[in-house]
Design a protein around this motif. Structure first.
Motif, PDB file in Angstrom:
ATOM      1  N   UNK A 102      45.238 -31.262 -21.285  1.00 34.65           N
ATOM      2  CA  UNK A 102      44.082 -32.025 -20.797  1.00 34.65           C
ATOM      3  C   UNK A 102      43.221 -32.403 -22.002  1.00 34.65           C
ATOM      4  N   UNK A 103      42.957 -33.684 -22.182  1.00 29.90           N
ATOM      5  CA  UNK A 103      42.146 -34.097 -23.322  1.00 29.90           C
ATOM      6  C   UNK A 103      40.811 -34.656 -22.858  1.00 29.90           C
ATOM      7  N   UNK A 104      40.403 -34.276 -21.640  1.00 24.68           N
ATOM      8  CA  UNK A 104      39.158 -34.840 -21.103  1.00 24.68           C
ATOM      9  C   UNK A 104      37.988 -33.872 -21.217  1.00 24.68           C
TER      10      UNK A 104
ATOM     11  N   UNK B 295      50.263 -25.635 -12.379  1.00 22.91           N
ATOM     12  CA  UNK B 295      51.538 -25.454 -13.076  1.00 22.91           C
ATOM     13  C   UNK B 295      51.669 -26.446 -14.231  1.00 22.91           C
ATOM     14  N   UNK B 296      51.140 -27.658 -14.038  1.00 22.78           N
ATOM     15  CA  UNK B 296      51.273 -28.687 -15.079  1.00 22.78           C
ATOM     16  C   UNK B 296      50.222 -28.551 -16.173  1.00 22.78           C
ATOM     17  N   UNK B 297      49.223 -27.721 -15.964  1.00 22.39           N
ATOM     18  CA  UNK B 297      48.157 -27.552 -16.956  1.00 22.39           C
ATOM     19  C   UNK B 297      47.954 -26.069 -17.253  1.00 22.39           C
ATOM     20  N   UNK B 298      48.926 -25.481 -17.957  1.00 22.15           N
ATOM     21  CA  UNK B 298      48.837 -24.030 -18.190  1.00 22.15           C
ATOM     22  C   UNK B 298      47.589 -23.619 -18.979  1.00 22.15           C
ATOM     23  N   UNK B 299      46.988 -24.580 -19.720  1.00 23.24           N
ATOM     24  CA  UNK B 299      45.791 -24.238 -20.496  1.00 23.24           C
ATOM     25  C   UNK B 299      44.521 -24.295 -19.664  1.00 23.24           C
ATOM     26  N   UNK B 300      44.640 -24.755 -18.433  1.00 23.04           N
ATOM     27  CA  UNK B 300      43.450 -24.944 -17.602  1.00 23.04           C
ATOM     28  C   UNK B 300      43.091 -23.639 -16.895  1.00 23.04           C
ATOM     29  N   UNK B 301      41.814 -23.289 -16.952  1.00 27.50           N
ATOM     30  CA  UNK B 301      41.331 -22.117 -16.228  1.00 27.50           C
ATOM     31  C   UNK B 301      40.401 -22.610 -15.133  1.00 27.50           C
ATOM     32  N   UNK B 302      40.899 -22.598 -13.905  1.00 32.62           N
ATOM     33  CA  UNK B 302      40.129 -23.168 -12.796  1.00 32.62           C
ATOM     34  C   UNK B 302      39.433 -22.047 -12.037  1.00 32.62           C
TER      35      UNK B 302
ATOM     36  N   UNK C 267      34.856 -26.896 -23.163  1.00 38.70           N
ATOM     37  CA  UNK C 267      35.556 -27.083 -24.447  1.00 38.70           C
ATOM     38  C   UNK C 267      36.815 -26.223 -24.503  1.00 38.70           C
ATOM     39  N   UNK C 268      36.797 -25.106 -23.780  1.00 41.75           N
ATOM     40  CA  UNK C 268      37.971 -24.221 -23.728  1.00 41.75           C
ATOM     41  C   UNK C 268      38.753 -24.421 -22.430  1.00 41.75           C
ATOM     42  N   UNK C 269      38.517 -25.545 -21.762  1.00 36.98           N
ATOM     43  CA  UNK C 269      39.209 -25.848 -20.499  1.00 36.98           C
ATOM     44  C   UNK C 269      38.959 -24.810 -19.408  1.00 36.98           C
ATOM     45  N   UNK C 270      37.771 -24.231 -19.428  1.00 37.58           N
ATOM     46  CA  UNK C 270      37.392 -23.297 -18.368  1.00 37.58           C
ATOM     47  C   UNK C 270      36.438 -24.024 -17.424  1.00 37.58           C
ATOM     48  N   UNK C 271      36.826 -24.120 -16.144  1.00 37.73           N
ATOM     49  CA  UNK C 271      36.031 -24.877 -15.169  1.00 37.73           C
ATOM     50  C   UNK C 271      35.211 -23.927 -14.303  1.00 37.73           C
ATOM     51  N   UNK C 272      33.898 -24.005 -14.442  1.00 39.66           N
ATOM     52  CA  UNK C 272      33.010 -23.291 -13.523  1.00 39.66           C
ATOM     53  C   UNK C 272      31.979 -24.276 -13.006  1.00 39.66           C
ATOM     54  N   UNK C 273      31.234 -23.869 -12.012  1.00 46.47           N
ATOM     55  CA  UNK C 273      30.162 -24.697 -11.475  1.00 46.47           C
ATOM     56  C   UNK C 273      28.853 -24.262 -12.115  1.00 46.47           C
TER      57      UNK C 273
ATOM     58  N   UNK D 215      44.149 -13.165 -16.603  1.00 50.27           N
ATOM     59  CA  UNK D 215      44.005 -13.966 -17.831  1.00 50.27           C
ATOM     60  C   UNK D 215      42.942 -15.054 -17.649  1.00 50.27           C
ATOM     61  N   UNK D 216      42.824 -15.614 -16.439  1.00 47.98           N
ATOM     62  CA  UNK D 216      41.801 -16.637 -16.196  1.00 47.98           C
ATOM     63  C   UNK D 216      40.417 -16.067 -16.462  1.00 47.98           C
ATOM     64  N   UNK D 217      40.199 -14.861 -15.955  1.00 46.90           N
ATOM     65  CA  UNK D 217      38.878 -14.245 -16.100  1.00 46.90           C
ATOM     66  C   UNK D 217      38.643 -13.830 -17.556  1.00 46.90           C
ATOM     67  N   UNK D 218      39.703 -13.377 -18.216  1.00 45.29           N
ATOM     68  CA  UNK D 218      39.571 -13.037 -19.640  1.00 45.29           C
ATOM     69  C   UNK D 218      39.210 -14.275 -20.456  1.00 45.29           C
TER      70      UNK D 218
END
Lengths: 429, 169
Positions: free
Chosen positions: B1-3, A23-30, A366-372, A404-407
């Motif tokens: 997030x700036x990390x 909720x606090x990081x709407x730009x984050x795609x986890x 770089x686009x705040x998308x987190x994958x392994x 939207x996360x997957x997009x």
């Protein structure tokens, strides 16, 4: 392929608001929930509630606070037992079949170290695991076999990433003493028919251990129905705290196993020369446990139940299908595993052609998308599959993800290809 | 997030080293050859140098495979090392190591790394430090082991950088 209605469903996201980090990081795609899930606020509240209202060392105290702490842990055991179907004929949860550890790895080490000696393995005996095991369900058995001279036998996959009934019948035989197989692969996302494998194991008189780390958070698990003997999983993959693992076992199996760690709180009595163990589960819980973590694990399961686990599971299937479909549509991406999205539980492994997974993950970051990216603690599997670099990318979903996360993942992959496509083409030319 | 990963890392110059490496080939008659590997990533490279009569590095080349960071870094390093003495090369390897670990941030000092200074961003990406360092550690180890006996071929055992576990689950 999803229906229009299903696509509309995964566009909505009524869950994200419950997870403070999301909720606090709407730009984050986890998209790395197979590594660890995000925690809902109620789990964080539960940790605090434990320490602010019932903090005392459970089990030993004779005063009210300690009794409350003890009761809280017992309730947590019952909630967990009910969640995985560890109930008796009357449907009552068997809390005393729930042993707390630090994580699924520790649960599996506990089993290998204590079931191993009980079974007394020798050079004529075999332990059977599958080639898709996470290192935590591989190394403990590998080392046990090295120490005892027993043979470690691998169930292998057909071209469709399945362990066939023929393979099960061929590999599990009269010499097999222990079978330990994951219910869901942390790399391929496929679900194994551990019920059928357990049936075969019991036919030949072997114990059946199931690694539930990737299945318990995502699919309905019923240990009675599976008829396995032991199951390991961790709390942090289902929204509970890190540092809490669970080992479930049939009472007669756990009772027969010797303790793993010894010391405080796991004995009935001690003399200068001997000790009498406490009953299960205390026998396996030496020293002060993470009681707040156990209490918060109950909160995580209560949260899932309050949202209707069946509904969450259906949503995750839709998300995994959408993820697989989108990846299949990218001409420069190879899915490592079934192309059929409905066969994926949460996780989908893939590679961008000619690009090392670590570069893919860095560019997605770089686009705040987190994958392994890497070997996913399954190096023998990646060797077996002969994947380039012995590494893959892996995206994994949970119900708090949305379309939207997957997009955004796909947009990020397009960016990877815009950077690397030319270089890869040049190299191949 | 700036990390998150700095967007500047995979720039055109970097990608040119990936797509058109100048120093990726099998060298004839190297003075020293050394193999380096990152077991957790699968990055592997074999680095070779030829020492000239004046004691300077006359030719540098590598072969191997792995992520773009490890490969581009090896190509940039090879370019830098031609005409350096082994002692200068060792110092540059140490400087590069300090840069990617974030211990040296002074651009005037990092200028000695020439193009490789553009890999400074890696210091913000702890998981990629071992990739960027692979070639430099391999060269440093090779020269420190082999510089006492020029003329011989020192194909030493694996360089094993600190293992970084990349899949704890």
């Amino acid at each position: 392929m999803l229906t229009t209605q299903q696509l509309a469903d995964i566009e909505q996201n009524p869950y994200k608001a419950d997870f403070p980090l999301l909720a606090q990081n709407p730009d984050l795609t986890f998209l790395d929930s197979a590594a660890t899930a995000q925690r809902p606020e109620v789990v964080l509240d539960a940790e605090r509630t434990f320490y602010t209202t019932m903090n005392a060392n459970p089990l030993r105290g004779l005063y009210r606070l300690s009794v409350e702490a003890t009761e809280a842990i017992d309730e947590a055991r019952k909630t967990i037992a009910r969640f995985i179907g560890a109930v008796d004929e009357k449907g009552d949860p068997q809390g005393n079949q729930i042993v707390f550890t630090r994580n699924a790895s520790e649960s599996l080490n506990l089993v290998a170290r204590t079931l191993g000696p009980k079974v007394v393995l020798g050079p004529d005996d075999e332990v059977v695991i599958s080639i898709m095991e996470h290192h935590s369900n591989l190394i403990p058995w590998q080392q046990l076999c090295r120490a005892t001279g027993a043979k470690l036998t691998y169930l292998r996959l057909d071209d469709d990433f399945r362990i066939t009934p023929e393979e099960v019948a061929a590999k599990i035989g009269p010499h097999t003493k222990i079978v330990s197989v994951t219910q869901v692969s942390n790399v391929l996302g496929v679900q194994n028919d551990v019920k059928a494998i357990a049936r075969r194991a019991h036919e030949v008189g072997a114990y059946m251990v199931v690694d539930g780390a990737q299945s318990v958070p995502h699919v309905p698990v019923n240990v009675r129905d599976l008829d396995c003997d032991l199951m390991a999983f961790s709390a942090h993959k289902l929204g509970g705290p890190m540092g809490i693992g669970v080992l479930w076992g049939k009472s007669e199996v756990l009772d027969a196993m010797p303790p793993f760690l010894t010391g405080g709180e796991m004995i009935d009595s001690v003399t200068e020369t001997d000790a009498v163990w406490a009953p299960v589960p205390q026998k396996f819980e030496a020293g002060t446990q993470d009681a707040a973590g156990s209490f918060a694990t109950k909160a995580a399961i209560d949260y899932l139940a309050s949202k209707d686990m069946a509904k969450l599971e259906a949503r995750e299937r839709e998300l995994a299908t959408y993820l697989t479909d989108r990846l299949n549509d990218l001409p420069y991406v190879d899915v490592i595993g079934p192309k059929d999205g409905s066969r994926h539980v949460s996780a989908v492994a893939f590679n961008v052609r000619g690009v090392h997974p670590h570069d893919v993950a860095s560019i997605l970051d770089m686009s705040n998308v987190c994958i392994r990216a890497g070997h996913h603690c399954a190096q023998p599997l990646l060797n077996y599959l002969e994947v380039e670099n012995r590494a893959t990318c892996r995206a994994s979903v949970a119900f708090y993800n949305d379309k939207a996360d997957i997009d955004r993942l796909v947009e990020g992959l397009d960016k990877v290809w815009s950077i690397f496509g030319g270089a890869v083409d040049t190299k191949e030319a | 997030m700036d990390r998150s990963t700095p967007a500047s890392l995979y720039n055109a110059q970097f990608m040119d080293h990936v797509a058109h490496p100048d120093y990726k080939y099998q060298m004839d008659d190297p003075t020293y050859t050394h193999y380096g590997v990152n077991p957790s990533c699968g990055d592997e490279l074999t680095f070779s140098v030829k020492i000239g009569d004046d004691g300077r590095i006359e030719e540098a080349a590598y072969q191997g495979h792995g992520c773009a960071v490890s490969q581009a870094s090896a190509d940039m390093m090879s370019d830098l090392m031609v005409d350096k003495t082994p002692q200068e090369a060792i110092e540059l390897c140490k400087l590069f190591g300090r840069m990617v670990r974030g211990e040296e941030t002074d651009d005037s000092k990092l200028a000695a790394l020439d193009e490789a200074a553009s890999l400074k961003d890696v210091s913000h990406m702890p998981a990629r430090v071992k990739c960027a360092e692979l070639a430099w550690r391999t060269l440093e180890e090779m020269l420190e082991n082999g510089s006492g006996e020029p003329g011989s071929t020192a194909t030493a055992s694996c360089t094993m950088p600190p293992h970084t576990h990349d899949g704890q689950e």
